[in-house]
Design a protein around this motif. Structure first.
Motif, PDB file in Angstrom:
ATOM      1  N   PRO C   4      27.714-120.769  36.742  1.00 58.65           N
ATOM      2  CA  PRO C   4      27.359-122.007  37.311  1.00 58.65           C
ATOM      3  C   PRO C   4      28.665-122.424  37.531  1.00 58.65           C
ATOM      4  O   PRO C   4      29.502-122.921  36.688  1.00 58.65           O
ATOM      5  CB  PRO C   4      26.538-122.634  36.373  1.00 58.65           C
ATOM      6  CG  PRO C   4      26.917-122.189  35.130  1.00 58.65           C
ATOM      7  CD  PRO C   4      27.255-120.657  35.171  1.00 58.65           C
ATOM      8  N   SER C   5      29.229-122.520  38.984  1.00 62.42           N
ATOM      9  CA  SER C   5      30.513-123.244  39.164  1.00 62.42           C
ATOM     10  C   SER C   5      30.340-124.488  39.179  1.00 62.42           C
ATOM     11  O   SER C   5      29.358-125.200  39.159  1.00 62.42           O
ATOM     12  CB  SER C   5      30.966-122.660  40.387  1.00 62.42           C
ATOM     13  OG  SER C   5      30.387-123.533  41.530  1.00 62.42           O
ATOM     14  N   THR C   7      30.963-126.889  41.286  1.00 57.59           N
ATOM     15  CA  THR C   7      30.914-127.695  42.202  1.00 57.59           C
ATOM     16  C   THR C   7      29.236-127.792  42.347  1.00 57.59           C
ATOM     17  O   THR C   7      28.813-128.969  42.719  1.00 57.59           O
ATOM     18  CB  THR C   7      30.901-126.431  43.525  1.00 57.59           C
ATOM     19  OG1 THR C   7      30.252-125.251  43.390  1.00 57.59           O
ATOM     20  CG2 THR C   7      32.433-126.387  43.978  1.00 57.59           C
ATOM     21  N   THR C  11      28.372-131.459  43.293  1.00 56.38           N
ATOM     22  CA  THR C  11      27.492-131.875  44.324  1.00 56.38           C
ATOM     23  C   THR C  11      26.286-132.514  43.578  1.00 56.38           C
ATOM     24  O   THR C  11      25.549-133.349  44.106  1.00 56.38           O
ATOM     25  CB  THR C  11      26.948-130.714  45.105  1.00 56.38           C
ATOM     26  OG1 THR C  11      28.017-129.601  44.742  1.00 56.38           O
ATOM     27  CG2 THR C  11      27.399-131.142  46.583  1.00 56.38           C
ATOM     28  N   GLY C  12      25.887-131.932  42.633  1.00 56.94           N
ATOM     29  CA  GLY C  12      24.548-132.131  41.755  1.00 56.94           C
ATOM     30  C   GLY C  12      24.775-133.686  41.643  1.00 56.94           C
ATOM     31  O   GLY C  12      24.021-134.524  42.160  1.00 56.94           O
ATOM     32  N   VAL C  16      23.115-136.955  43.197  1.00 55.60           N
ATOM     33  CA  VAL C  16      22.259-137.697  42.035  1.00 55.60           C
ATOM     34  C   VAL C  16      22.926-139.544  42.432  1.00 55.60           C
ATOM     35  O   VAL C  16      22.038-140.295  42.627  1.00 55.60           O
ATOM     36  CB  VAL C  16      22.580-137.776  40.401  1.00 55.60           C
ATOM     37  CG1 VAL C  16      22.078-138.657  39.697  1.00 55.60           C
ATOM     38  CG2 VAL C  16      21.912-136.411  40.230  1.00 55.60           C
ATOM     39  N   ARG C  42      14.547-138.030  33.246  1.00 54.90           N
ATOM     40  CA  ARG C  42      14.928-136.683  32.871  1.00 54.90           C
ATOM     41  C   ARG C  42      13.980-136.349  31.400  1.00 54.90           C
ATOM     42  O   ARG C  42      13.564-135.307  31.529  1.00 54.90           O
ATOM     43  CB  ARG C  42      16.370-136.634  32.710  1.00 54.90           C
ATOM     44  CG  ARG C  42      16.995-136.060  33.760  1.00 54.90           C
ATOM     45  CD  ARG C  42      18.501-135.772  33.485  1.00 54.90           C
ATOM     46  NE  ARG C  42      19.052-136.413  34.337  1.00 54.90           N
ATOM     47  CZ  ARG C  42      20.035-137.588  34.018  1.00 54.90           C
ATOM     48  NH1 ARG C  42      20.060-137.962  32.848  1.00 54.90           N
ATOM     49  NH2 ARG C  42      20.851-137.930  34.955  1.00 54.90           N
ATOM     50  N   SER C 330      16.829-132.664  23.072  1.00 56.09           N
ATOM     51  CA  SER C 330      16.213-133.262  24.355  1.00 56.09           C
ATOM     52  C   SER C 330      16.674-134.429  24.802  1.00 56.09           C
ATOM     53  O   SER C 330      17.284-134.802  25.815  1.00 56.09           O
ATOM     54  CB  SER C 330      14.770-133.296  24.282  1.00 56.09           C
ATOM     55  OG  SER C 330      14.235-132.192  23.940  1.00 56.09           O
ATOM     56  N   ASP C 333      20.277-133.958  25.952  1.00 55.84           N
ATOM     57  CA  ASP C 333      20.236-133.556  27.394  1.00 55.84           C
ATOM     58  C   ASP C 333      19.914-134.509  28.416  1.00 55.84           C
ATOM     59  O   ASP C 333      20.782-134.869  29.239  1.00 55.84           O
ATOM     60  CB  ASP C 333      19.231-132.546  27.541  1.00 55.84           C
ATOM     61  CG  ASP C 333      19.761-131.130  26.582  1.00 55.84           C
ATOM     62  OD1 ASP C 333      20.838-131.172  26.380  1.00 55.84           O
ATOM     63  OD2 ASP C 333      18.717-130.413  26.484  1.00 55.84           O
ATOM     64  N   LYS C 338      25.521-133.567  31.705  1.00 61.64           N
ATOM     65  CA  LYS C 338      26.688-132.418  31.828  1.00 61.64           C
ATOM     66  C   LYS C 338      26.427-131.386  30.918  1.00 61.64           C
ATOM     67  O   LYS C 338      26.611-130.351  31.288  1.00 61.64           O
ATOM     68  CB  LYS C 338      27.809-133.291  31.695  1.00 61.64           C
ATOM     69  CG  LYS C 338      29.233-132.479  31.997  1.00 61.64           C
ATOM     70  CD  LYS C 338      30.283-133.056  32.068  1.00 61.64           C
ATOM     71  CE  LYS C 338      30.682-133.600  30.708  1.00 61.64           C
ATOM     72  NZ  LYS C 338      31.085-132.628  29.668  1.00 61.64           N
ATOM     73  N   THR C 339      25.998-131.690  29.779  1.00 59.87           N
ATOM     74  CA  THR C 339      26.010-130.721  28.688  1.00 59.87           C
ATOM     75  C   THR C 339      24.550-130.028  28.692  1.00 59.87           C
ATOM     76  O   THR C 339      24.116-129.629  27.839  1.00 59.87           O
ATOM     77  CB  THR C 339      26.385-131.179  27.380  1.00 59.87           C
ATOM     78  OG1 THR C 339      25.184-131.965  27.085  1.00 59.87           O
ATOM     79  CG2 THR C 339      27.866-131.731  27.360  1.00 59.87           C
ATOM     80  N   LYS C 340      23.670-130.133  29.770  1.00 59.96           N
ATOM     81  CA  LYS C 340      22.456-129.926  29.628  1.00 59.96           C
ATOM     82  C   LYS C 340      22.175-128.333  29.746  1.00 59.96           C
ATOM     83  O   LYS C 340      21.023-127.911  29.387  1.00 59.96           O
ATOM     84  CB  LYS C 340      21.603-130.520  30.752  1.00 59.96           C
ATOM     85  CG  LYS C 340      21.697-129.911  32.281  1.00 59.96           C
ATOM     86  CD  LYS C 340      20.770-130.493  33.109  1.00 59.96           C
ATOM     87  CE  LYS C 340      20.763-130.009  34.378  1.00 59.96           C
ATOM     88  NZ  LYS C 340      22.016-130.501  35.337  1.00 59.96           N
ATOM     89  N   ARG C 341      23.101-127.820  29.801  1.00 61.30           N
ATOM     90  CA  ARG C 341      22.955-126.317  29.909  1.00 61.30           C
ATOM     91  C   ARG C 341      22.341-125.803  28.855  1.00 61.30           C
ATOM     92  O   ARG C 341      22.931-125.355  27.830  1.00 61.30           O
ATOM     93  CB  ARG C 341      24.197-125.249  30.455  1.00 61.30           C
ATOM     94  CG  ARG C 341      24.433-125.670  31.909  1.00 61.30           C
ATOM     95  CD  ARG C 341      25.739-125.124  32.385  1.00 61.30           C
ATOM     96  NE  ARG C 341      26.114-125.764  33.713  1.00 61.30           N
ATOM     97  CZ  ARG C 341      26.460-127.017  33.863  1.00 61.30           C
ATOM     98  NH1 ARG C 341      26.790-127.599  32.762  1.00 61.30           N
ATOM     99  NH2 ARG C 341      26.796-127.328  34.910  1.00 61.30           N
TER     100      ARG C 341
END
Lengths: 326, 595, 341, 354
Positions: C4-5, C7, C11-12, C16, C42, C330, C333, C338-341
């Motif tokens: 996941p770059s 960008t 852009t995401g 938002v 979310r 949760s 997240d 940002k750290t949701k991965r």
């Protein structure tokens, strides 16, 4: 570098002295007269006074502490127990054995528990974390994440007896956990410690999997990784040569703390598997209100924590050149 | 991206259900139907049938051979703690005394014959000593051929020195009877009158006319002094080899074995003492070549290893470790293990002191005893086999002169009799009294407290439970003016006659901080009876006198007797001659041989 | 390799923000939302979070309604049924019926020894664990935050002093010190005459866990404040003459809520585990208070003959802590995508 | 596919067709809140040896386009349509390994913030040498010499010692020079510079831009310069592409677009930029409103919500029909206003502001 080490070691010594002082005064908050243990079943008051004198308990508190502290460097002579050579932490009130010898004697148990567990934690934990990050979103990642959440929520005193009950009592696959001198027989040493290692690592590894995964993903989102990709570096080399270094820093910090707690004697683990390590020594010291042993174990435990903090800071400098050991 | 955790919740649910199912199919976590314990033969915790004083003939060696015994092999011993003291002067714990029997000899000692009766016989002495003035002066003559492990002869000088060194400032843990009797003025502390042999001074109340005879001049008549010197505390120590504090870790042997290595907290190894002469010893055998002793095993662990009975555990026994209470049921159902089990009544009695200075009304004290839930307490602590028989007297059946008596009908109604207690309370000054019950905050004692509160509240007695930190328990109940009414206590006679079973606990003149008279009983009639019983020279007559005093104390309801503690232990299948020593209440090593 | 770059994030993130922008075109009504509402949207969409929240609320309800459950179920946690009624426990204190004495009227079986009902013990046990864990979490967070912010923001000697205190506290072998401190605090708070009430041990456990707990929060907060302090908007606030209090509460605090809440939700299950650990080591709540830790202690001594007894507290603690951990994840997240991965 | 020769003044167009040609490219990201159409049918060409300036507000898709050229998007969340031709090589459909061989070798990229874009854990020499070893198979020693040579070429003093320093030991400008050295180490044909000067202060900005121009002269590297600063474009680029909401709004040579802009958005950009020549008291006229949501872009011409001249078109074309670039080559714009209307508005408006 050396000036950094000197400053940190001095700071560590100050902290250790502070801790031993606090433990010393905390101990006296207990309304317990240890001299009682040195007097027979029928204990005339005169003998009780004599014992208090022999143990140096009739001196003011700070003098007693000073005697304890200086004994570490110059040794001390107890009328009740006899001479106590240089690294002398006094004699245990409960077992009359020199505290230093007791700790040195019990240390291999705690050490082998720690080494075994850390090997599994680091290799297995970090590996699964990396894999989960590598295959993020795919089945492997999901399994690793969900099992790590479950693993991190387990408690040793629940899993321990359960594993022993099923693996040892019911199925008889493995012998009951106990400590066999490594030097005597490495194989039985290994087999007898498998269960504690297994249980310990289930719980600790889970944390490391989760942490490695999130750190790796965070590093992969860094700009310099994108630059590496833009330079034509293959995905694999980006993952293994670039991203892992950044991810290692927080992991080393946490590992430093965990290793120290294990070295300080994982009390609950040793209690669950009745292993005679430093943890059990500490519990007995508290139950018997055995001041010298308690002080000795606390200082050794704290020394492990403080020493490892220094090692972790030095490691930072190796991994991250931006960290200057000024 | 974050959907991956969607499956976690379902995974957890599956795991939880799985674990419960697993438990279901486990081999039944319950205890199973009552193990038909009732059908088992009643435990033969028989009391010691008789204690007599042996003659010179009984005192001559060698000890009668054990049937089928053969020499050789190594006997292992596994136990919880290392021996805290091995210097005879510092031995008071029965655990330390059991191992000392292998290398320390006293002037007199106890010999058990096949029928289970105990005889006091001469050990180093030719007989149990002679007194001509009712017990004020005692003469002992040493046997010929008694030697130290280096072959040098044991002389009367060594015996005199052994008693003198007990006054040194580092010897504080041992018994103090002989010391307080061997100083000129009995009223002043003995340490002020003599400071020990290390500054060259001697104790003139002990005479050594020649190398073989020792004469003790006591400051008051003590007809059972010959029992006193049988204590390990008064074992022989060589003048030439006295290493003072270090003697505690590696004493010099006069018995069948000598210590080869002692790693504190870990192990103790003994080998044969070549200079021990079997013919001079009426008590000890020396079949095994070596003894290897290992420490650090809780009773749960040693029970498991005895049940497994594999490898070196086959040749293992244990001095102290009983069968773990929660495994008693398992062992009783295991006939093979029962063949290698030992049961017996120990000299230990446990009871609850009633502080007579605070609970002054005797009827209230009697009501407490009547309502006491002895049966539940016994069940909570593992039943009769694991903890003990329900007690009704002060003296333990192992004491000479014990007479069974049950003033409060406890054996008839062991669950406690609230109705009878209420009646007693009606006659007392306070119909529903409040008592402060202090207890040692261990897991077992916490359960016991709950049972006691239930039982006493049924009888209308309001109980205020005061948990005391297990380390500071004795410090809290020690002072005379403590604020507690009822608190647990335990005692064992130092030798099996009434004087040490009763006097230290109930002599009104011995009340003081940290002294053993915790119930602070001070009844003149009992005090004079004690003095009178102390002067009776004939052991059986003395026994009857002490039994009468026992009944008087129970009438005063100074204590709630709890148990005559029993011992239930196991040993390896590869050992013979492992027997139960009723004097110390532990497994004895003196007759052991390796199959 | 999926990679996941940045960008996508950029852009995401832009997307938002643009969603937040009030573009008045005819497309789906895009309305501005506060960060709180965004977080809630979310969180609501994160099913695992919702499920774990439901489980946590269920546990809280059980704890609250414990008396009702015990009334409906007909048993209470303190009566020793096994001792009072014959035929339940055999001579050695073990439940006679198999599987830990599970039966019609004792759904989860009986406790070996005292013979108390396991179900009510569990239910009331939640109450003890949650109350202690909540109190300790709140206390240690409050202390940790205040000291963390003061040392981070004020700096200088105060920062050095607090830093040294934190280092010393963190250098204590924590497990050992839990055992040492509880009797000490007990002795300090002891009331001479009447029976020491259960709340005494409750207070000393809370004190001990808080004393050893706040240091980690303080250190985390201090680091956050140090990084925030350098930011321009703090300089700007200072330049406009805002008092330190105003800077801290109006400028710093809004940025600190996320780490504080994340730290608290992740610390809570740890304190539940620690409290149970105390019980296991024998320095937890006294026998009269139902407590999971002591159930583990009894379980670990009797598991040879009665493994079922150990499973009940074990499994319920497992589910309880997993739910909390998942909820913490949760929330983190939702708060910090940002750290949701 | 018709190849149109592209006449432009200064460029030395040698190749038969355009060096880089982007045909109807569209890039869509699936995110939590819906599908983001970052690039929505974009086409443009770049001649070999020339510099194309891509201008646009943030969120207009300029960076996304160029990352697509390098194929750096995460396929799991990105859908890419259309084609990108690098001379004879099609990139969108190319396999991962071919793209990897191409990146750093034929196409290189430099980024905005040099501090975070360089690995803090490796020395500059190693990071530069890595590319050389990867694509040229050089050994460690050769790579190090090449790195020193490149550092010298980008004007970094004492390159022999600086090669072993870490990025945080370099100043902002030096770091950007190191980035450029790293990008050009394999003499790539195309260099994409994503806002190379934004993070630098003005004086260093000029040095970097001069460096890029010198290197272009020396090696004939084609440069795509992404920026939101029209001043940078004016001074360095040969051609300009103005992007808005993922599409081309206007394209052409620098002189045409900057002096005779034809798209209202370009007017807006130009009028919101202070000029040395304009008097101080004349207020700047920024483009009103904010860039459109790429989740649900406005129908028709994406700029119409912010366009003051949409009613001039007469029909509601602006609101329904999406305009395309016309004419496709030379100075084109995507706006329904007639050429004449654009010239009148421009002369009317810009004269007032000039």
């Amino acid at each position: 570098m050396t000036s950094f080490l000197v400053r940190r070691v001095l700071g560590a010594i100050v902290i250790l002295i502070l801790i031993s002082l606090i433990t010393f005064y905390l101990f006296y908050a207990l309304p317990r007269d240890p001299a009682r243990a040195f007097c027979g079943k029928i204990c005339p008051p005169a003998t009780l006074e004599l014992v208090r004198h022999n143990l140096g308990m009739d001196k003011p508190l700070f003098v007693q502490y000073w005697l304890w502290l200086s004994a570490i460097f110059v040794g001390r002579d107890f009328t009740q127990f006899g001479p106590c050579p240089a690294p002398c932490l006094g004699y245990s009130f409960a077992t009359q054995e020199p505290v230093f010898d007791a700790i040195v004697d019990r240390f291999p148990v705690t050490l082998s528990l720690t080494i075994g567990a850390s090997v599994v934690i680091l290799s297995f934990g970090i590996l699964t974390g990396m894999l989960a990050a590598w295959k993020v979103g795919q089945p492997l990642d999901k399994i690793a994440s969900s099992s790590s959440v479950i693993g991190a929520s387990l408690q040793i005193y629940f899993v321990g007896p359960l594993v022993v009950f099923f693996v040892v009592d019911t199925l008889g696959l493995l012998p009951r956990p106990s400590y066999v001198q490594f030097t005597e027989d490495p194989l039985t040493w290994f087999v007898h410690l498998l269960i504690p290692w297994l249980v310990l690592s289930i719980i600790f590894t889970a944390n490391y999997t989760r942490m490695t995964r999130s750190q790796m993903l965070e590093q992969l989102a860094e700009d310099y990784v994108r630059t590496a990709r833009a330079k034509g570096m293959s995905g694999r080399s980006v993952f293994f040569r670039f991203a892992w270094r950044g991810a290692m820093i927080p992991i080393i910090t946490i590992f430093g703390v965990d290793l120290a707690t294990l070295l300080g004697g994982a009390i609950i683990t040793e209690q669950t598997f009745t292993l005679h390590g430093i943890g059990e020594l500490a519990v007995q010291a508290v139950q018997n209100t055995d001041l010298p042993m308690l002080l000795g174990v606390t200082v050794i435990g704290a020394a492990a924590i403080v020493f490892l903090n220094i090692v972790v800071d030095v490691l930072y400098a190796f991994i991250d050149p931006r960290v200057r050991l000024n | 991206m974050r959907s991956h955790r969607r499956r976690i919740a379902t995974a957890t649910a599956v795991l939880a259900v799985g674990a419960l199912a697993l438990a279901g199919c486990a081999k039944g976590g319950g205890g199973g139907a009552p193990s038909g314990a009732a059908s088992k033969p009643p435990l033969e915790n028989k009391a010691v049938s008789a204690i007599t004083v042996g003659t010179a003939a009984d005192s001559t060696g060698p000890a009668p051979e054990v049937a089928g015994a053969k020499p050789g092999g190594t006997a292992n011993m596994i136990d919880r703690d290392d021996f805290s003291h091995l210097d005879p002067g510092r031995v008071y714990l029965n655990y330390n005394a059991m191992v000392s029997a292998l290398f320390t000899r006293q002037l007199t000692n106890y010999k058990e014959d096949a029928s289970g009766s105990i005889k006091l016989v001469g050990d180093l002495a030719t007989d149990t000593g002679t007194t001509t003035d009712g017990g004020k002066t005692w003469k002992f003559t040493l046997k010929d051929g008694v030697k130290w492990q280096d072959g040098s002869a044991i002389t009367s000088g060594d015996i005199k020195y052994s008693f003198e060194r007990l006054f040194a400032d580092f010897i504080t843990e041992g018994p103090i009877y002989a010391q307080s009797w061997l100083v000129p003025d009995a009223s002043k502390p003995y340490r002020d009158q003599y400071k020990g042999p290390y500054d060259g001074k001697e104790l003139d109340t002990i005479e050594t006319p020649d190398d073989k005879t020792v004469v003790f001049h006591l400051n008051a008549p003590h007809p059972d002094f010959n029992f006193t010197v049988a204590m390990t505390g008064y074992g022989a120590v060589p003048k030439a080899k006295d290493t003072k504090q270090k003697y505690d870790k590696q004493p010099f042997s006069s018995g069948p074995y000598q210590i080869v290595s002692h790693v504190t907290g870990k192990s103790l190894d003994l080998e044969r003492n070549p200079n021990w002469d079997k013919t001079t010893d009426p008590i000890r055998h020396a079949y095994p070549d070596k003894f290897h002793m290992e420490f650090g095993l809780q009773s749960q662990q040693s029970t498991e290893r005895f049940l497994a009975d594999t490898g070196s555990d086959k040749q293992a026994f244990t001095f102290h470790n009983p069968v773990a209470p929660e495994r008693v049921q398992e062992v009783l159902n295991n006939p093979e293990a029962m063949k290698r089990s030992l049961q017996g009544l120990t000299p230990f009695t446990t009871f609850y002191n009633i502080n007579t200075k605070r609970v002054t009304d005797v009827n209230v004290r009697k009501a407490i005893i009547t309502a006491w839930p002895s049966k539940q307490l016994q069940q909570l602590q593992g039943g009769e086999t694991a903890i003990g028989k329900i007690a009704t007297t002060v003296m333990s059946p192992t004491v000479l002169g014990y007479e069974a008596s049950d003033l409060y009908g406890k054996l008839a109604k062991p669950d406690g009799d609230p109705e009878a207690a209420k009646k007693l309370l009606a006659q007392s000054s306070t119909p529903n009294p409040t008592i402060v019950y202090a207890y040692n905050q261990t897991p077992v004692q916490e359960k016991v407290t709950i049972a006691i509160k239930d039982a006493l509240s049924k009888a209308g007695i309001n109980v205020v439970a005061k948990p005391l930190n297990s380390a500071t328990f004795y410090d809290a109940i020690g002072p005379v003016d403590n604020e507690y009414d009822v608190y647990w206590g335990g005692w064992a006679a130092d030798w099996p006659t009434g004087s040490t079973a009763i006097q230290p606990l109930f002599d009104g003149r011995l009340i003081g901080d940290n002294q053993s008279n915790y119930s602070h009983l001070n009844v003149p009639e009992i005090n004079t009876a004690i003095d009178q019983a102390n002067t009776i020279t004939d052991p059986t007559e003395a026994g009857k006198a002490w039994a009468a005093i026992d009944r008087k104390i129970m009438e005063q309801a100074a204590i709630v007797p709890e148990f005559y503690q029993t011992y239930f232990g196991l040993y390896g299948s590869g050992l013979g001659g492992v027997r139960f020593d009723p004097i110390q209440g532990e497994q004895s090593a003196l007759d052991i041989w390796v199959k | 390799m999926t990679f996941p770059s940045s960008t996508t994030a950029e852009t995401g993130a832009d997307a938002v923000d643009t969603v937040a922008a009030a573009a008045g075109s005819s497309a789906a009504a895009i309305v501005g939302r506060s960060p709180g509402q965004l977080m809630w949207r979310r969180f609501r969409r994160d099913r695992t979070g919702m499920i774990s929240a439901a489980v946590v609320i269920a546990f809280l309800l059980i704890a609250l309604l414990a008396p009702v459950i015990s009334w409906a179920y007909g048993k209470d946690p303190s009566t020793t049924y096994g001792l009072n009624e014959p035929g339940l426990l055999n001579e050695y204190g073990y439940p006679i019926l198999p599987n830990g004495g599970i039966s019609g009227d004792f759904w989860f079986g009986l406790e070996p020894g005292l013979g108390r009902d396991v179900l009510t013990q569990l239910v009331y046990g939640i109450r003890t664990s949650i109350t202690i864990a909540l109190i300790v979490t709140v206390l240690s967070t409050v202390i940790g935050v205040t000291l963390g912010i003061t040392s981070g923001y004020v700096g200088g000697k105060i920062d050095y002093a607090i830093g040294r205190v934190i280092d010393t506290l963190l250098a204590f072998p924590s497990q050992l010190f839990l055992i040492v401190l509880v009797p000490v605090v007990d002795a300090a708070l002891v009331l001479p005459d009447q029976e020491s009430p259960t709340w005494l041990r409750f207070v000393s456990i809370c004190i001990v866990l808080t004393v050893l707990g706040w240091a980690t929060t303080a250190r985390l907060l201090r680091a956050q404040v140090l990084s925030l302090r350098e930011r321009e908007f703090i300089e700007a606030a200072r330049v406009t003459g805002a008092s330190p209090a105003r800077v801290i509460f109006k400028e710093l605090m809004p940025n600190l809520w996320t780490p504080i809440i994340i730290q608290a939700t992740l610390a809570l299950p740890l304190y539940v585990g620690a409290e149970a650990g105390l019980g296991f080591l024998g320095v937890g709540m006294p026998q009269t208070t139902p407590d999971w830790g002591r159930m583990f202690q009894v379980g670990s001594t009797v598991y040879h003959s009665d493994v079922t007894y150990l499973l009940f507290p074990g499994v319920s603690m497992l589910i309880f802590v997993i739910a909390f951990n998942l909820l913490g994840d949760s929330i983190r997240d939702a708060f910090d995508p940002k750290t949701k991965r | 596919m018709t190849t149109v020769s592209w006449s432009s003044e200064p460029g030395t167009s040698r190749g038969p067709g355009p060096f880089l040609s982007v045909r109807d490219l569209s890039v869509r990201f699936s995110t939590e809140d819906g599908v983001v159409r970052a690039v929505d049918g974009l086409s443009f060409d770049v001649e070999k040896g020339t510099t194309l300036g891509i201008v646009g507000e943030s969120g207009s898709g300029k960076s996304v386009t160029n990352l697509t050229v390098l194929g750096l998007h995460d396929p799991a969340h990105t859908e890419i349509d259309g084609e990108i031709w690098l001379e004879d090589q099609e990139l969108v459909g190319a396999s991962g390994s071919t793209l990897e061989k191409l990146r750093g070798n034929r196409v290189a990229m430099i980024f905005q913030d040099p501090l975070t874009s360089l690995s803090p854990f490796h020395t500059i020499g190693r990071q530069i040498g890595e590319v050389y070893r990867r694509h040229r198979g050089a050994n460690r020693k050769e790579a190090r010499e090449r790195a020193i040579e490149m550092l010298e070429r980008v004007g970094i003093p004492q390159p022999a010692t600086r090669v072993d320093h870490y990025p945080h030991e370099f100043s902002g400008g030096m770091r950007q020079r190191a980035m450029i050295a790293m990008a050009l180490v394999c003499d790539p044909d195309l260099l994409i510079a994503d806002e190379p000067t934004t993070a630098l202060d003005v004086t260093v900005q000029a040095q970097i831009l001069d460096l890029l121009k010198d290197l272009q002269q020396q090696f004939g590297t084609t440069i795509i310069l992404i920026t939101h600063d029209l001043g940078v474009v004016a001074s360095t680029a040969d051609n300009v592409l103005v992007m808005y909401a993922g599409r081309a709004a206007e394209q052409g040579t620098v002189r045409e677009v900057l002096s005779k802009p034809r798209h209202p958005y370009t007017w807006g950009l130009l009028s919101s930029m202070p000029r040395l020549t304009s008097s101080v008291d004349v207020p700047l006229v920024p483009v009103r409103g904010t860039p459109p949501s790429l989740l649900s872009p406005p129908a028709g011409c994406a700029f119409h919500p912010r366009c003051d001249f949409s009613q001039l078109v007469g029909s509601d074309l602006c609101f329904t029909q999406r305009p395309d670039i016309s004419p496709e080559s030379g100075h084109g714009d995507a706006c329904y206003l007639t050429l004449q209307q654009k010239r009148d508005i421009r002369t009317g408006d810009t004269k007032e502001q000039a």
